[in-house]
Design an enzyme around this catalytic site. Structure first.
Site, PDB file in Angstrom:
ATOM      1  N   HIS A   1      -5.667   3.605  -1.276  1.00 34.14           N
ATOM      2  CA  HIS A   1      -6.970   3.966  -0.718  1.00 34.14           C
ATOM      3  C   HIS A   1      -7.294   5.383  -1.184  1.00 34.14           C
ATOM      4  O   HIS A   1      -6.656   6.341  -0.751  1.00 34.14           O
ATOM      5  CB  HIS A   1      -6.883   3.900   0.817  1.00 34.14           C
TER       6      HIS A   1
ATOM      7  N   HIS B   1       1.078   6.205   1.883  1.00 36.32           N
ATOM      8  CA  HIS B   1       1.843   7.159   2.680  1.00 36.32           C
ATOM      9  C   HIS B   1       3.011   7.787   1.931  1.00 36.32           C
ATOM     10  O   HIS B   1       3.633   8.722   2.424  1.00 36.32           O
ATOM     11  CB  HIS B   1       2.242   6.538   4.015  1.00 36.32           C
TER      12      HIS B   1
ATOM     13  N   ARG C   1      -7.069  12.938   1.136  1.00 35.89           N
ATOM     14  CA  ARG C   1      -5.967  13.447   1.973  1.00 35.89           C
ATOM     15  C   ARG C   1      -4.596  12.937   1.534  1.00 35.89           C
ATOM     16  O   ARG C   1      -3.592  13.533   1.834  1.00 35.89           O
ATOM     17  CB  ARG C   1      -6.210  13.119   3.438  1.00 35.89           C
TER      18      ARG C   1
ATOM     19  N   HIS D   1      -3.517  -4.350   8.124  1.00 34.81           N
ATOM     20  CA  HIS D   1      -3.660  -3.193   9.014  1.00 34.81           C
ATOM     21  C   HIS D   1      -2.763  -3.321  10.246  1.00 34.81           C
ATOM     22  O   HIS D   1      -2.945  -4.222  11.060  1.00 34.81           O
ATOM     23  CB  HIS D   1      -5.109  -2.947   9.460  1.00 34.81           C
TER      24      HIS D   1
ATOM     25  N   THR E   1      -6.486   6.646  10.361  1.00 30.44           N
ATOM     26  CA  THR E   1      -6.454   5.540   9.406  1.00 30.44           C
ATOM     27  C   THR E   1      -7.741   4.741   9.595  1.00 30.44           C
ATOM     28  O   THR E   1      -8.492   5.019  10.527  1.00 30.44           O
ATOM     29  CB  THR E   1      -5.190   4.670   9.626  1.00 30.44           C
ATOM     30  N   THR E   2      -7.998   3.771   8.707  1.00 30.50           N
ATOM     31  CA  THR E   2      -9.235   2.992   8.810  1.00 30.50           C
ATOM     32  C   THR E   2      -9.307   2.334  10.184  1.00 30.50           C
ATOM     33  O   THR E   2      -8.447   1.524  10.528  1.00 30.50           O
ATOM     34  CB  THR E   2      -9.261   1.905   7.711  1.00 30.50           C
TER      35      THR E   2
ATOM     36  N   ARG F   1      -9.394   8.125  -0.663  1.00 29.67           N
ATOM     37  CA  ARG F   1     -10.352   8.561   0.362  1.00 29.67           C
ATOM     38  C   ARG F   1     -11.244   9.662  -0.193  1.00 29.67           C
ATOM     39  O   ARG F   1     -10.828  10.434  -1.057  1.00 29.67           O
ATOM     40  CB  ARG F   1      -9.607   9.075   1.598  1.00 29.67           C
TER      41      ARG F   1
ATOM     42  N   GLU G   1      -8.773   0.490  -2.594  1.00 32.17           N
ATOM     43  CA  GLU G   1      -9.557   0.530  -1.349  1.00 32.17           C
ATOM     44  C   GLU G   1     -10.422   1.755  -1.395  1.00 32.17           C
ATOM     45  O   GLU G   1      -9.944   2.845  -1.744  1.00 32.17           O
ATOM     46  CB  GLU G   1      -8.603   0.729  -0.169  1.00 32.17           C
TER      47      GLU G   1
ATOM     48  N   ASN H   1       0.852  -1.183   0.000  1.00 34.56           N
ATOM     49  CA  ASN H   1       0.000   0.000   0.000  1.00 34.56           C
ATOM     50  C   ASN H   1       0.898   1.248   0.000  1.00 34.56           C
ATOM     51  O   ASN H   1       1.699   1.433   0.920  1.00 34.56           O
ATOM     52  CB  ASN H   1      -0.895  -0.057   1.256  1.00 34.56           C
TER      53      ASN H   1
ATOM     54  N   GLU I   1     -11.044  -9.152   3.738  1.00 37.20           N
ATOM     55  CA  GLU I   1      -9.725  -8.796   4.252  1.00 37.20           C
ATOM     56  C   GLU I   1      -9.889  -8.662   5.753  1.00 37.20           C
ATOM     57  O   GLU I   1     -10.682  -7.834   6.233  1.00 37.20           O
ATOM     58  CB  GLU I   1      -9.214  -7.483   3.636  1.00 37.20           C
TER      59      GLU I   1
END
Ligand code: PXP
Length: 239
Positions: free
Chosen positions: A43, A10, A49, A191, A100-101, A45, A70, A7, A151
């Site tokens: 992801h 970041h 962000r 995660h 975060t999620t 969003r 995601e 992922n 997941e």
């Protein structure tokens, strides 16, 4: 063989901190693939962000392994997925204030909407995964609404502060994997996983792919993306 999805959200977080065009998550994704990653996850969003629409569009054209998008269950996001057609879509809950999620989807509560939207995505050719807590009722509901994969949210395991709690959470994950497999669901997990805590989860049979972001990107800042990905791959069985 357990697969590794990297992922790269970041990398975009770092870019957005300056509001300029680097570092580029698309370049990071290429390096992760060169190092052996089996897939790339982002992801997108609703608040944009970190990952931007442009990133997903470019990744769709450049990722050579598999692109996993995601996203929240919002109409806007489903429309984007139907237009871009990533290889898979992972539906996640999204809260505006969260860092975060934070938890898994409440599949039982959202079952009508999920059934409809999963139908649209699957019809368009996407594999659909639901991000859920290791909870048997949520997993049964995931199968009933037509998901291909779940997941498993590994956050509670990663955040356990005692050995007893860690073992309990690992056992919950183990039971969740076995329930999902019996129902014919594929199982991914992610995660909060890092180089220190991945071992016991990776040793559980039945997980197809881990999605790991923060720890790999954090290490990549210090040692480079390729080395960070290779070091994580070495911690997965069969590598
Ligand atoms: N899987 C899902 C569904 C997520 O929402 C996230 C965080 O974006 C991850 C995996 C990766 O988590 P982490 O960044 O803690 O490795």
């Amino acid at each position: 063989m357990i697969k590794l999805g990297v992922n790269v959200d970041h990398v975009a977080t770092l870019r957005e901190a300056r509001g300029i065009n680097e570092p580029d998550p698309v370049a990071a994704a290429m390096l992760a693939e060169l190092a052996g990653a089996h897939g790339i996850t982002v992801h997108l969003r609703e608040d944009r962000r970190h990952i931007q629409d442009r990133d997903v569009e470019l990744l769709k054209r450049t990722v050579k392994t598999r692109l996993n998008l995601e996203m929240a269950l919002a109409d806007e996001m489903v429309a984007i997925a139907l237009k871009l057609l990533p290889d898979s879509v992972t539906l996640v809950p999204e809260g505006r204030q969260e860092l975060t999620t934070e938890g898994g989807l409440d599949v039982l509560m959202l079952r009508q909407t999920l059934k409809h939207k999963i139908g649209l995505l699957r019809q368009a050719g996407s594999v659909v995964s639901l991000f859920v807590e290791p909870d048997i009722e949520q997993i049964k509901a995931s199968q009933r609404v037509g998901a291909d994969f779940i997941e498993i949210h590994t956050g509670a395991y990663c955040e356990a502060t005692t050995e007893v709690e860690r073992k309990e959470q690992l056992r919950r994950i183990e039971l969740a994997i076995s329930a999902a497999r019996k129902l014919g669901l594929g199982v991914n997990a992610g995660h909060g996983l890092n180089y220190q805590n991945i071992g016991p989860v990776a040793a559980l049979p039945g997980i197809e792919e881990f999605n790991i972001g923060h720890s790999i990107v954090g290490r990549a800042v210090l040692v480079g993306m390729e080395r960070a990905v290779r070091e994580m791959l070495q911690l997965l069985p069969q590598h």
